[in-house]
Scaffold this active site. Structure first.
Site: not given
Length: 323
Positions: A158, A200
């Site tokens: 992430h 991301c």
């Protein structure tokens, strides 16, 4: 944003060559923020553990072996070994707000196999805390890379707003890559240092645009200095500020495309050409299908390449071990 918002049938373009629909769910490699934006406050839990600017002081005392002729157009990829490839694969997190990254093991397995085909020695580390990541990175940077062409590091995790997530805490990428800079790891000076980041970089979506069809000077010397941070390449799965998509069955759009391109053309094209075609695969072949959540429906993605390479990089064939 909730997990229910991402329950889908699958990517609208997610068909293999036989036209069979591949099952799975598209996810975002980000911490949900509730601030998702369709049109294109960082948390300071931890930053870089080393000030690169300060480390540049007194660089004249650093010297390194010259692996390539000064004005050579291509990197020397004729060393005994291709080099190390470290893959940090994150599926589960201690941070309550972070969901597990289903599909990442597919990315990890396929990327490792593709890098092995290019003659890398692949080391895979799963769900590491930051101190463990730094330990493995420091161990790699402390090795003698004299007989190696390059090094590669892949991080599957992430991320948000310039930060990546270890199992326990967030950190910035320069926490990792400064270990391999020329003054810190002199046996990699002048050699390619490749980073592939699946994560991301923010909370924006990319809705895409519908396309309609229409008709120095010549000083010479036996020795020379190079910038400390030359010869790095960082390939991000998405551009700064935007989400990155991952399918729970088939893996992330970026890693699927990277693996396919490395397998098909890894020893044919130079690295920037390869990554240009990776961009094309992600941009053209993928689109999210989340009809129950309009803000996430029919979204696109484009990877982002940051290069400090100074020469052309090709993964030329290595002699067989038995030769």
């Amino acid at each position: 944003m909730t997990d229910e918002c991402i329950s889908i049938k699958y990517d609208i373009c997610g068909k293999d060559k036989t036209g069979i629909l591949m099952m799975g769910r598209d996810k975002l490699d980000a911490q949900p923020t509730g601030r998702e934006k369709c049109a294109g406050g960082e948390n300071n839990l931890i930053g870089s553990n080393g000030n690169i600017d300060d480390a540049s002081a007194g660089l004249n005392k650093y010297t390194a072996y010259m692996p390539t002729e000064r004005h050579a157009s291509e990197y020397n990829m004729n060393h005994k070994n291709r080099g190390l490839a470290l893959i940090f694969n994150h599926e589960y997190f201690d941070i309550p707000s972070l969901k597990s990254r289903q599909g990442t093991n597919v990315d990890c397995e396929k990327l490792g196999a593709a890098l092995k085909k290019l003659d890398f020695q692949v080391d895979i580390y799963k769900d590491c805390k930051l101190r463990e990541i730094l330990k493995y990175v420091d161990k790699a940077a402390s090795q003698d890379h004299t007989d190696n062409d390059c090094i590669a590091v892949a991080i599957l995790s992430h991320g948000e707003h310039g930060y990546l997530y270890a199992k326990d805490v967030q950190y910035k990428l320069d926490t990792i890559w400064h270990y391999f800079s020329a003054h810190t790891c002199p046996t990699l000076a002048g050699k390619p240092k490749l980073f592939f980041i699946q994560a991301c970089q923010g909370d924006h979506f990319d809705p895409g645009v519908l396309m309609r069809k229409t008709e120095t000077d010549g000083e010479t010397s036996m020795s020379y200095k190079i910038p400390v941070h030359a010869d790095f390449l960082i390939a991000y799965s998405t551009i700064p500020g935007f989400y990155s998509w991952r399918n729970t069955t088939n893996g992330s759009w970026f890693m699927q495309s990277l693996v396919d391109e490395l397998n098909a053309n890894g020893k044919k094209h130079d690295i920037l050409t390869l990554l240009t075609f990776v961009n094309q695969r992600v941009a053209v072949d993928f689109e999210s299908c989340v009809p129950d959540c309009p803000i996430m429906h029919q979204q696109k993605q484009i990877p982002c390449i940051t290069t400090m390479l100074t020469r052309i990089l090709r993964f030329t064939d290595k002699p067989s071990k038995g030769a």
